[in-house]
Design an enzyme around this catalytic site. Structure first.
Site, PDB file in Angstrom:
ATOM      1  N   ASP A 141      20.487  19.932 -24.463  1.00  0.00           N
ATOM      2  CA  ASP A 141      21.130  20.832 -23.406  1.00  0.00           C
ATOM      3  C   ASP A 141      22.283  20.505 -22.846  1.00  0.00           C
ATOM      4  O   ASP A 141      23.044  19.503 -23.145  1.00  0.00           O
ATOM      5  CB  ASP A 141      19.892  20.633 -22.236  1.00  0.00           C
ATOM      6  CG  ASP A 141      18.363  20.901 -23.006  1.00  0.00           C
ATOM      7  OD1 ASP A 141      18.340  21.902 -23.717  1.00  0.00           O
ATOM      8  OD2 ASP A 141      17.685  20.362 -22.096  1.00  0.00           O
TER       9      ASP A 141
HETATM   10  N1  URA Z   1      14.772  17.999 -25.176  1.00  0.00           N
HETATM   11  C1  URA Z   1      15.081  18.338 -23.992  1.00  0.00           C
HETATM   12  O1  URA Z   1      14.434  18.724 -23.315  1.00  0.00           O
HETATM   13  N2  URA Z   1      16.420  18.751 -23.942  1.00  0.00           N
HETATM   14  C2  URA Z   1      17.252  18.132 -24.932  1.00  0.00           C
HETATM   15  O2  URA Z   1      18.462  18.480 -24.696  1.00  0.00           O
HETATM   16  C3  URA Z   1      16.841  17.819 -26.121  1.00  0.00           C
HETATM   17  C4  URA Z   1      15.290  17.453 -26.176  1.00  0.00           C
END
Ligand code: URA
Length: 232
Positions: free
Chosen positions: A103
């Protein structure tokens, strides 16, 4: 970035020896972006290198680890944000993509490659490649919550429970969580499913490849042969 010297780059891109590459550079046949460059030891960052007006690229596939900072997206093209490719020299970018995504606000290990089969082995739901995250949460973690995370939880809008995960408590509000799936926002949704909230998320490892402790955010390095081969 572990910056690459111009003579090293020209030699690898052309198949010439380092000293032949230095000769070309001395003769002014090599340009770095707009400038004829006569410095063999010039450190490249994001520039395009030309030999007699043709852009040079390294042969073969590229395999890199990147320490992703927050505010950078893993897609290769985004009108609103810097992308992981913006952190990689132009000469290495051809066909480069990330093997799985983090993310915008997640930091840590991103593997980048031009080899689609290799990245498929990491991201395919059938290979169950483990990914280890360091997770900071808003409220103290209870033994019941840890047990639920380990056994599997049902995420909102998804009836299939998560696969068993490995959980290691590091403090009241910090844990290591290793999951072998890659569902959308999975870690954040897993912690939400046990009544908590992720405040910081950092990926430490993918399979047997761990992020170098001394690789600063925003920097990258090439993977070693043995690191690449762990995903064969
Ligand atoms: N899980 C998430 O919620 N975000 C990420 O960036 C990676 C795994």
């Amino acid at each position: 970035m572990r910056a690459m010297r111009l003579d090293y780059f020209v030699a690898h891109a052309t198949g010439l020896t380092r000293s032949q590459a230095r000769d070309l550079i001395r003769r002014g046949a090599v340009r770095v972006d707009g400038q004829a460059s006569v410095r063999a030891n010039l450190r490249l960052s994001g520039e395009t290198v030309y030999l007699d007006d043709a852009p040079l690229a390294l042969p073969g596939h590229q395999y890199l680890m990147l320490h992703k900072p927050t505010g950078v997206v893993c897609s290769t093209d985004d009108p609103g944000h810097r992308t992981v490719l913006d952190l990689i020299p132009t000469a290495l970018r051809r066909d480069l993509h990330s093997a799985g995504r983090l993310d915008l606000d997640t930091t840590g290990l991103v593997l980048l490659t031009s080899d689609g089969q290799w990245s498929h082995r990491i991201t395919s739901p059938n290979t169950h490649c483990p990914k280890r995250y360091r997770v900071d949460v808003a409220r103290p973690l209870t033994p019941a919550a840890l047990e639920q995370l380990a056994v599997g939880v049902v995420l909102r809008d998804d009836p299939t429970p998560t696969r068993p995960a490995s959980v290691q408590l590091l403090s009241d509000t910090r844990l290591n969580l290793t999951i072998s799936e890659g569902r959308y926002h999975q870690v954040k949704r897993m912690l939400a499913a046990v009544g908590n909230h992720v405040v910081a998320l950092h990926r430490e490892a993918i399979g047997a490849v761990a992020l170098d402790a001394d690789l600063p955010e925003g920097q990258w390095r090439a993977l070693s042969r043995s690191e690449i081969d762990t995903f064969q």
